[in-house]
Every structure is written in C-alpha cells, then in structure tokens.
Design an enzyme around this catalytic site. Sequence first.
Site, PDB file in Angstrom:
ATOM      1  N   LYS A 182     -76.219  14.191  94.887  1.00 48.89           N
ATOM      2  CA  LYS A 182     -76.359  15.319  95.801  1.00 48.89           C
ATOM      3  C   LYS A 182     -77.141  14.866  97.025  1.00 48.89           C
ATOM      4  CE  LYS A 182     -78.320  19.974  96.164  1.00 48.89           C
ATOM      5  NZ  LYS A 182     -79.134  21.016  95.519  1.00 48.89           N
ATOM      6  N   LYS A 239     -80.738  12.713  93.742  1.00 47.20           N
ATOM      7  CA  LYS A 239     -80.799  13.805  94.714  1.00 47.20           C
ATOM      8  C   LYS A 239     -81.637  13.341  95.907  1.00 47.20           C
ATOM      9  CE  LYS A 239     -82.275  18.609  95.300  1.00 47.20           C
ATOM     10  NZ  LYS A 239     -82.912  19.767  94.651  1.00 47.20           N
TER      11      LYS A 239
END
Length: 320
Positions: A246, A193
């Site tokens: 992400k 992420k």
Amino acid sequence: MFNRLRRTRLNPLLRDLVRETRLDLDNFIYPLFVVEGQGVRNEIASMPGVFQLSIDEILKECCEIKSLGIKSILLFGIPSLKDSVGSDALNDDGIIARTLRAIKAEFGSSLLVITDLCFCEYTDHGHCGVLDECSVNNDATLEISAKQALIHAKNGADMIAPSGMMDGIIACLREALDGGGFENLPVMAYSTKFASAYYGPFRDVAESAPSFGDRKSYQMDSANRFEAIRESLEDEVQGADILMVKPALAFLDIIRDIKERSLLPLCAYNVSGEYALLKAGAKLGVIDYEKVMMETLVGIKRAGADMIISYHAKEVAKIL
C-alpha cells in the site's frame, strides 16, 4: 524471417483467448466507512462516490455490493468521540463492534468482513497508537492492538487487517487471537505500507489526519525497495496469512518483488489518492475514465497482486 506477434491480436476473440491477466470480482475488496447516527450518507468531496455511512446505510450498501457480485468488504470505524488512546476501538459497544454485529446478523457468512485494525481514526491526535515523547510508542500500541483484535474477533470479523505498521504486530495479534480461541481467524498484514502522500483523500473520509507531524517514523520510506521486501518477509515469518502493498500504483515494482519472494497471497491497496486522481481526470475530460480505470487495475493485477482493495470495485463490477 521474423515472428509476427500480431497474429494473435488481429481477431478480438483470439485476443481474449490468449489474454494473460484478468480481473475477477472474487478478487476485489470494497472499503466502507461507518459513522454514528441514523440515515447518514455523507459523500466525500475529494472522493466522489465514496461515503461516510451510518450502520443502517452500511447495511443498504452491503445489499448493493452483494447484488453486484462483490463478496468482500474492508470496514473502517469512525467514532463520534475520540481520545488519546482510541478508547472506542477497545469498547465492545464501540462503532466497529456494533457494525460487525449488525452486518453479521443480516448477511451471515455470505459476506466476508475484513476489519481495519488501527487507532488513527479513533484518536484525537490522528496517529496510529499510543504516543510517547517523539512518536508512537510501538510496544504500548501492541498491547492495545491485541485488545482491539479480540473485540473484532468476538463480534464477527472474518479477517483482521492491522494497518498501523507497528513492529511485531502480526506476532502480537496471532498470540492474542490464538490465546482467545480464534486460532482460525486469518490476519492480512499491511506488511509493506509506505508513508505516502497518496493517502490524502482517505484522511478526509476517515477523519484521521495527524494533528501534528507525520507518520514517517513508523510507516515506510517510499524510496526504500529492500526494506520494503524485508517488512513483508518479516510479517510472513510472524504468521501473516496474506501480505499487502500500500499504495499500489507507484509501487508496482514492490508488488512484483514481494510476489517473487513469497508464496503467500498478496493484496494491493489501490488507495484514495489513486482513485481521486482518476475521478479528477474524468471531471476535467482529459481521460477516458473507464478505460484508464480498468487498465490501472489490470496493471496492479499483472504486477502480482492476487487481490485488490479498491474504491473502484462497484464500478468494475458493473463493467464486468
């Protein structure tokens, strides 16, 4: 003599027959955001079509999602009261616990409910855990994350997705869940992420913007490819069941890198900024929205994502 590759493109039925990458509703996860109150349906200005919903409205939304053929949701809780350690997230009658019970009472096993496990929505400072002098205290946050995971598990979560990017979070949750009798509850790691500007609109809907500083000390530097791969492979070693990248669109290379190095299922989060950009382009009339949306999602799938978390999921369902 040369190859005429257009031979398989001229006939539209043949194009369909040889298509390599396909979108399937079984692979989509739709995010939902629950708030306190009754009859609450607040549309987010930066994310047209995305709402903050009270529990009764969440149940209506789940009915619509199921009718469209979407089988999985990612649930975020937004409490009315926030404090320095996100106490509502550790409360068996907190917003996420009550919502889980309501969804499971209504839909049982017919809807897969994945819960976001983090503290940024629950803290008054907007960071993802317990603060120390200069950043989030990693190990102190692990302790309360384990408690949060057990709250989710006991109230009916089908899968837990820790999004805070704490080092050691997967091992910590696995130990807590296994010790609590939830050894069969899967964990979807936010394994890679990035500290991304693409999250801006999400912070509007989740009310989770940091009150000071940023998250670059614990989320990933978007310039780092090899560190990104290491993050995901580390979560695999710790016991993650599914890995994630992400955001998705600016990191298709990372999706491919991880897919080539791991046999675990891989999820990509098509994040709020990616969604908002397409919506803005549609409003300005500068793109064919539906075609660009579908091309974008096919690109994410083609890069290696087995599943996609997307705010476009309902629109995709109607097209498919």
